[in-house]
Scaffold this active site. Sequence first.
Site, PDB file in Angstrom:
ATOM      1  N   HIS A  91       0.839  -1.202   0.000  1.00  0.00           N
ATOM      2  CA  HIS A  91       0.000   0.000   0.000  1.00  0.00           C
ATOM      3  C   HIS A  91       0.871   1.248   0.000  1.00  0.00           C
ATOM      4  O   HIS A  91       2.016   1.228   0.436  1.00  0.00           O
ATOM      5  CB  HIS A  91      -0.957   0.025   1.195  1.00  0.00           C
ATOM      6  CG  HIS A  91      -0.305   0.013   2.536  1.00  0.00           C
ATOM      7  ND1 HIS A  91       0.260  -1.114   3.083  1.00  0.00           N
ATOM      8  CD2 HIS A  91      -0.129   0.999   3.433  1.00  0.00           C
ATOM      9  CE1 HIS A  91       0.744  -0.831   4.281  1.00  0.00           C
ATOM     10  NE2 HIS A  91       0.537   0.460   4.520  1.00  0.00           N
ATOM     11  N   HIS A  93       0.845   5.315   1.159  1.00  0.00           N
ATOM     12  CA  HIS A  93       0.232   6.378   1.945  1.00  0.00           C
ATOM     13  C   HIS A  93       0.349   7.665   1.136  1.00  0.00           C
ATOM     14  O   HIS A  93       1.422   7.951   0.594  1.00  0.00           O
ATOM     15  CB  HIS A  93       0.989   6.609   3.263  1.00  0.00           C
ATOM     16  CG  HIS A  93       0.929   5.471   4.211  1.00  0.00           C
ATOM     17  ND1 HIS A  93       0.055   5.445   5.271  1.00  0.00           N
ATOM     18  CD2 HIS A  93       1.653   4.330   4.281  1.00  0.00           C
ATOM     19  CE1 HIS A  93       0.241   4.332   5.955  1.00  0.00           C
ATOM     20  NE2 HIS A  93       1.201   3.636   5.371  1.00  0.00           N
TER      21      HIS A  93
END
Length: 128
Positions: A91, A93
């Site tokens: 992922h 941010h």
Amino acid sequence: IVAGSEKAEILVDDEKVLAFLDIRPFNYGHSLVIPKNHYENFSEVTEEDLFPMIKSVQEISKAIKSSLNADGFNVLSNNGAAAGQTIYHCHFHIIPRFTSDGFKFKMNLKEYSEDEMKEVAVKIKKYL
């Protein structure tokens, strides 16, 4: 979240990518962008999933900066425990930044000697 069993404020939900607000943000608007297929970290993501994910990171970054009148933004991906990874699904941010937000990276910068820099470059180039 991809399976729909966890609640999230979804920003993007398409064939390859899911993006949503982080539930514990550094600043409001802090978002996560993930590939829908599971990869433990960034280095495992296939080209088929990488390009849509990076394109979404770019588009969402622009939207966050514009909509929140942010002064800038950080794009981060922690890979491995030593880098601070705690969720083992790749992922990114996206963190909106404001001049007055007080969020600082603690920098502990190093310096290379000329020989050290060449040595490190040679090691990396062997794997490219």
